[in-house]
Design a protein around this motif. Structure first.
Motif, PDB file in Angstrom:
ATOM      1  N   GLY A 333     -24.877  22.717  13.348  1.00  0.00           N
ATOM      2  CA  GLY A 333     -23.981  23.787  13.775  1.00  0.00           C
ATOM      3  C   GLY A 333     -24.687  25.130  13.831  1.00  0.00           C
ATOM      4  N   GLN A 334     -23.954  26.181  13.462  1.00  0.00           N
ATOM      5  CA  GLN A 334     -24.501  27.537  13.478  1.00  0.00           C
ATOM      6  C   GLN A 334     -24.683  28.036  12.058  1.00  0.00           C
ATOM      7  N   GLU A 335     -25.911  28.379  11.711  1.00  0.00           N
ATOM      8  CA  GLU A 335     -26.215  29.102  10.484  1.00  0.00           C
ATOM      9  C   GLU A 335     -26.790  30.439  10.915  1.00  0.00           C
ATOM     10  N   THR A 336     -26.216  31.515  10.438  1.00  0.00           N
ATOM     11  CA  THR A 336     -26.564  32.827  10.978  1.00  0.00           C
ATOM     12  C   THR A 336     -26.241  33.930   9.981  1.00  0.00           C
ATOM     13  N   PHE A 337     -26.611  35.160  10.312  1.00  0.00           N
ATOM     14  CA  PHE A 337     -26.361  36.343   9.494  1.00  0.00           C
ATOM     15  C   PHE A 337     -26.789  36.144   8.041  1.00  0.00           C
ATOM     16  N   PRO A 338     -28.072  35.875   7.787  1.00  0.00           N
ATOM     17  CA  PRO A 338     -28.532  35.736   6.400  1.00  0.00           C
ATOM     18  C   PRO A 338     -28.563  37.078   5.688  1.00  0.00           C
ATOM     19  N   PHE A 339     -28.433  37.026   4.372  1.00  0.00           N
ATOM     20  CA  PHE A 339     -28.603  38.210   3.523  1.00  0.00           C
ATOM     21  C   PHE A 339     -29.175  37.755   2.191  1.00  0.00           C
ATOM     22  N   ILE A 340     -30.249  38.391   1.752  1.00  0.00           N
ATOM     23  CA  ILE A 340     -30.865  38.069   0.461  1.00  0.00           C
ATOM     24  C   ILE A 340     -30.607  39.237  -0.481  1.00  0.00           C
ATOM     25  N   ASN A 341     -29.956  38.992  -1.611  1.00  0.00           N
ATOM     26  CA  ASN A 341     -29.642  40.098  -2.509  1.00  0.00           C
ATOM     27  C   ASN A 341     -30.789  40.360  -3.478  1.00  0.00           C
ATOM     28  N   SER A 342     -30.597  41.320  -4.366  1.00  0.00           N
ATOM     29  CA  SER A 342     -31.681  41.756  -5.254  1.00  0.00           C
ATOM     30  C   SER A 342     -32.044  40.716  -6.301  1.00  0.00           C
ATOM     31  N   GLU A 343     -31.198  39.715  -6.504  1.00  0.00           N
ATOM     32  CA  GLU A 343     -31.498  38.654  -7.465  1.00  0.00           C
ATOM     33  C   GLU A 343     -32.063  37.407  -6.804  1.00  0.00           C
ATOM     34  N   GLY A 344     -32.276  37.473  -5.485  1.00  0.00           N
ATOM     35  CA  GLY A 344     -32.828  36.318  -4.788  1.00  0.00           C
ATOM     36  C   GLY A 344     -31.809  35.288  -4.376  1.00  0.00           C
ATOM     37  N   ASP A 345     -30.510  35.651  -4.378  1.00  0.00           N
ATOM     38  CA  ASP A 345     -29.465  34.756  -3.886  1.00  0.00           C
ATOM     39  C   ASP A 345     -29.406  34.876  -2.368  1.00  0.00           C
ATOM     40  N   LEU A 346     -29.374  33.757  -1.671  1.00  0.00           N
ATOM     41  CA  LEU A 346     -29.335  33.765  -0.216  1.00  0.00           C
ATOM     42  C   LEU A 346     -27.913  33.505   0.273  1.00  0.00           C
ATOM     43  N   TYR A 347     -27.344  34.485   0.960  1.00  0.00           N
ATOM     44  CA  TYR A 347     -26.040  34.355   1.596  1.00  0.00           C
ATOM     45  C   TYR A 347     -26.246  34.156   3.100  1.00  0.00           C
ATOM     46  N   PHE A 348     -25.371  33.407   3.725  1.00  0.00           N
ATOM     47  CA  PHE A 348     -25.399  33.266   5.181  1.00  0.00           C
ATOM     48  C   PHE A 348     -24.055  32.708   5.627  1.00  0.00           C
ATOM     49  N   SER A 349     -23.801  32.784   6.923  1.00  0.00           N
ATOM     50  CA  SER A 349     -22.558  32.237   7.470  1.00  0.00           C
ATOM     51  C   SER A 349     -22.858  30.957   8.228  1.00  0.00           C
ATOM     52  N   SER A 350     -21.898  30.034   8.194  1.00  0.00           N
ATOM     53  CA  SER A 350     -22.090  28.726   8.824  1.00  0.00           C
ATOM     54  C   SER A 350     -20.753  28.123   9.201  1.00  0.00           C
ATOM     55  N   ASN A 351     -20.769  27.341  10.288  1.00  0.00           N
ATOM     56  CA  ASN A 351     -19.623  26.488  10.591  1.00  0.00           C
ATOM     57  C   ASN A 351     -20.004  25.018  10.473  1.00  0.00           C
ATOM     58  N   GLY A 352     -21.185  24.760   9.902  1.00  0.00           N
ATOM     59  CA  GLY A 352     -21.661  23.397   9.762  1.00  0.00           C
ATOM     60  C   GLY A 352     -21.298  22.740   8.448  1.00  0.00           C
ATOM     61  N   PHE A 353     -20.908  23.542   7.467  1.00  0.00           N
ATOM     62  CA  PHE A 353     -20.493  23.013   6.168  1.00  0.00           C
ATOM     63  C   PHE A 353     -18.985  23.167   6.012  1.00  0.00           C
ATOM     64  N   ASN A 354     -18.412  22.483   5.047  1.00  0.00           N
ATOM     65  CA  ASN A 354     -16.966  22.524   4.858  1.00  0.00           C
ATOM     66  C   ASN A 354     -16.499  23.930   4.503  1.00  0.00           C
ATOM     67  N   GLY A 355     -15.534  24.416   5.255  1.00  0.00           N
ATOM     68  CA  GLY A 355     -15.035  25.765   5.015  1.00  0.00           C
ATOM     69  C   GLY A 355     -13.581  25.892   5.391  1.00  0.00           C
ATOM     70  N   LEU A 356     -13.100  27.132   5.407  1.00  0.00           N
ATOM     71  CA  LEU A 356     -11.697  27.405   5.695  1.00  0.00           C
ATOM     72  C   LEU A 356     -11.423  27.501   7.178  1.00  0.00           C
ATOM     73  N   GLY A 357     -12.480  27.670   7.999  1.00  0.00           N
ATOM     74  CA  GLY A 357     -12.309  27.781   9.440  1.00  0.00           C
ATOM     75  C   GLY A 357     -13.273  28.779  10.027  1.00  0.00           C
TER      76      GLY A 357
END
Length: 655
Positions: A333-357
């Motif tokens: 699917g789509q994995e996009t808009f990554p963000f890495i915070n100051s503690e090294g946690d990786l955030y990103f948006s996806s419609n390929g994994f189970n989510g709310l919509g």
């Protein structure tokens, strides 16, 4: 603008055929569709469909037009019409239909089509993710937290999205700048803007970021190096006044680099070295050390419509070669808009994994450390209120100021996409319990409870009262702790646990077992002190290594009670003759006694006797009907030694 509206135009390999009625309008719709002007396409195709002229091809285009413009209620309607005509179509339509149904919160029907999608291709990571966690809604509810999100005052009735902080400013993309409209959604092309932080913590005084950066085409999503002197940003493939397309006529996105000059303007704009006219790169984010940049792309090696990549930032500021983060992060699917915070946690948006919509925000906590150490990674949907049935993306947080931002097109917004703010919630845990006696379940007054960290450093300590209750507050999330409980006459217990990443109260079951038991003559040490039976191998009387370990426990008891005397009773199974078994058991009793004497116990304290097969503990006698029914393990239960207290503190066991 959603991510599908900006970056993944290239993924829409949808071919028209015009073999149905209303050809004049269909030709017009085809032209608009091929130009990626989906808003106009949906209007034309809708008019045709509502007059009763439908086909698989028309319904595909109509549903797709609504889907790619995030009009999910209409998309769900027309995908549903498509499925009634022909379910035997490309399985990607099952996925899109399931996503559209999620966006209108029809999760039951969505799950039905996701199951059909998963069954159609068992290798697809999106289907496998669904199949592995069919209770995903309950799991999302578990990690959801109750905090407020606020629609920013600076939002407009057009698209505003993709925030990053720069010094005292909030940098974001918006269509508010006017100029030529973008055909996809009939809004002006995006520019970058800045908003200044006010004394009350809000953001205002919105201004165009820099004329050296903004062009007549799209600019969006910015990342800054830690020294604030270099900026990476997303732009259409437009550089030095040249607008380029790929071989299919699609203008891609590229990441550009700009440097702050002496006049505090962004200058020396250049295209990074791995950009291409053939694919898109976009949405950069840089780690706090300034050594890694993460971004989204559909370059060679991408698993799906877009993946998250990483690239090294070298000491001289140059970039290394991109590396795909692989299936722990990316899907078809789509994995996009990554963000890495100051503690090294990786955030990103996806419609390929189970989510709310739509797009949901996910996180891999401690990503950089785990990637470096090649440790397993756990993906987590961050739950509500950040995620919703619509698209949620562009997550950003400042753990220093506790400010957070994300973008969503959820109901109740001001425009197409809106920027929302939130205060990063403190993640604190409370752990509590009641210290009880395991047998009586009564509270143990005066028990000492110590809280320790993962390295066994004491953090806090409590002495429980009459109710046996202890309570430790303000524990950190996702940390390992240990509770140690001590009480007179009880065995010390320790309980190790790891706190989850949400605010909650953790209740531990804390029970203690008596460490001192009153001993009486005639008692069997093996039963009273939970000492396992001392086993011997078949036809042997030597002390086995595991038996030696258990005899050390008997030895400890005898040393603790110097007036204690015991009778060692050895037994065999029924195999061999009764006379042979009696001799064998006698030898076993003597070898057990000799072991204790050799380890310091006075011989007069020990008696020993062999009983052969005369005292079996089960029905495994050696009559043919019984012996044939018994296993080796059952026979071994009879090959044992017992330790009977014959006297203690002057009291004797009657003969």
């Amino acid at each position: 603008m959603k991510t599908h509206k900006i970056i993944y135009i290239l993924a829409l390999s949808l071919v028209f055929s015009s073999g149905y009625a209303q050809k004049g309008k269909i030709r017009q719709a085809t032209k608009e569709y091929d130009n990626l002007a989906y808003l106009k396409t949906s209007e034309i195709l809708l008019e045709v469909a509502e007059k009763g002229y439908t086909s698989v091809d028309l319904l595909q285009k109509l549903a797709n037009s609504f889907y790619f413009n995030n009009q999910m209620e209409e998309a769900a309607k027309w995908y549903g019409e498509l499925m009634t005509i022909n379910e035997n179509i490309d399985s990607e339509y099952y996925f899109r239909y399931a996503q559209a149904l999620k966006s209108v919160e029809n999760y039951t029907e969505s799950d039905k089509w996701m199951k059909k999608f998963a069954d159609s291709d068992r290798s697809d990571l999106r289907g496998r993710a669904f199949s592995s966690t069919v209770d995903y809604l309950a799991l999302i509810d578990e990690v959801s937290r109750a905090f407020e999100v606020n629609n920013l005052d600076l939002n407009t009735d057009v698209s505003d999205f993709g925030t990053t902080q720069y010094q005292n400013q909030l940098i974001f993309a918006s269509s508010r700048g006017g100029g030529k409209n973008y055909g996809w959604n009939e809004q002006p092309f995006l520019d970058l803007f800045s908003a200044e932080k006010q004394e009350n913590g809000t953001y205002g005084n919105v201004e165009n970021l820099d004329s050296n950066i903004n062009t007549k085409y799209h600019e969006s999503t910015v990342a800054f190096t830690p020294d604030d002197k270099v900026m990476y940003f997303t732009r259409n493939n437009y550089f030095n006044k040249k607008y380029k397309k790929d071989e299919d006529g699609t203008n891609r996105l590229k990441i550009f680099k700009a440097t702050l000059n002496d006049n505090n303007h962004w200058d020396d704009v250049e295209s990074i070295h791995f950009n291409s006219d053939a694919y898109s790169t976009a949405h950069p984010t840089i780690n706090v050390q300034g050594t890694k940049m993460y971004f989204a792309s559909d370059m060679l090696g991408t698993l799906g419509m877009s993946d998250i990549f990483e690239v090294d930032i070298k000491e001289d500021g140059s970039l290394g070669d991109p590396i795909n983060l692989g299936p722990s992060v990316n899907t078809e699917g789509q994995e996009t808009f990554p963000f890495i915070n100051s503690e090294g946690d990786l955030y990103f948006s996806s419609n390929g994994f189970n989510g709310l919509g739509g797009l949901d925000v996910f996180v891999v906590r401690d990503f950089e450390n785990k990637r470096e150490l090649k440790q397993p990674m756990a993906l987590e949907n961050i739950g509500r209120p950040i995620n919703s049935p619509m698209d949620d993306f562009g997550y950003y947080e400042n753990l220093g100021t506790k400010e957070g931002f994300f973008t969503s097109n959820r109901d109740g917004g001001k425009g197409d996409d809106d920027i929302y703010s939130f205060t990063v919630p403190e993640c604190e845990q409370t752990v509590e319990g009641v210290v009880r006696d395991r047998e009586t379940e009564a509270p143990i007054v005066g028990a000492k409870v110590t809280l320790l960290d993962a390295d066994i450093n004491a953090l806090n300590q409590q002495i429980v009262g009459a109710d046996g209750v202890y309570k430790f507050e303000k524990l950190a999330c996702e940390k390992e702790y240990l509770i140690r409980i001590e009480a007179d006459t009880y065995a010390t217990v320790e309980q190790r646990f790891t706190t989850p990443n949400k605010r909650q109260k953790l209740e531990l079951k804390s029970v203690l077992v008596k460490d001192e038991i009153e001993l009486e003559p005639c008692a069997d040490l093996a039963k009273i002190l939970d000492i396992p039976i001392i086993y011997f191998d078949f036809d042997k009387f030597n002390i086995r290594r595991d038996a030696e370990l258990e005899l050390q426990k008997v030895l400890a008891v005898l040393n603790k009670y110097p007036t204690m005397t015991i009778d060692i009773r050895s037994h065999t199974d029924c195999r061999a003759t009764a006379a042979y078994n009696e001799r064998l058991s006698e030898n076993r009793a003597k070898s057990t006694r000799q072991y204790l004497i050799d380890n310091g116990i006075t011989a007069v304290r020990l008696t020993a006797k062999g009983y052969g097969e005369s005292r079996l503990v089960n029905d495994c006698g050696c009559e043919p009907t019984n012996d044939s029914a018994c296993s080796e393990a059952e026979h071994q239960l009879n090959r044992r030694s017992e330790f009977i207290i014959t006297s203690l503190n002057g009291k004797k066991c009657p003969e």
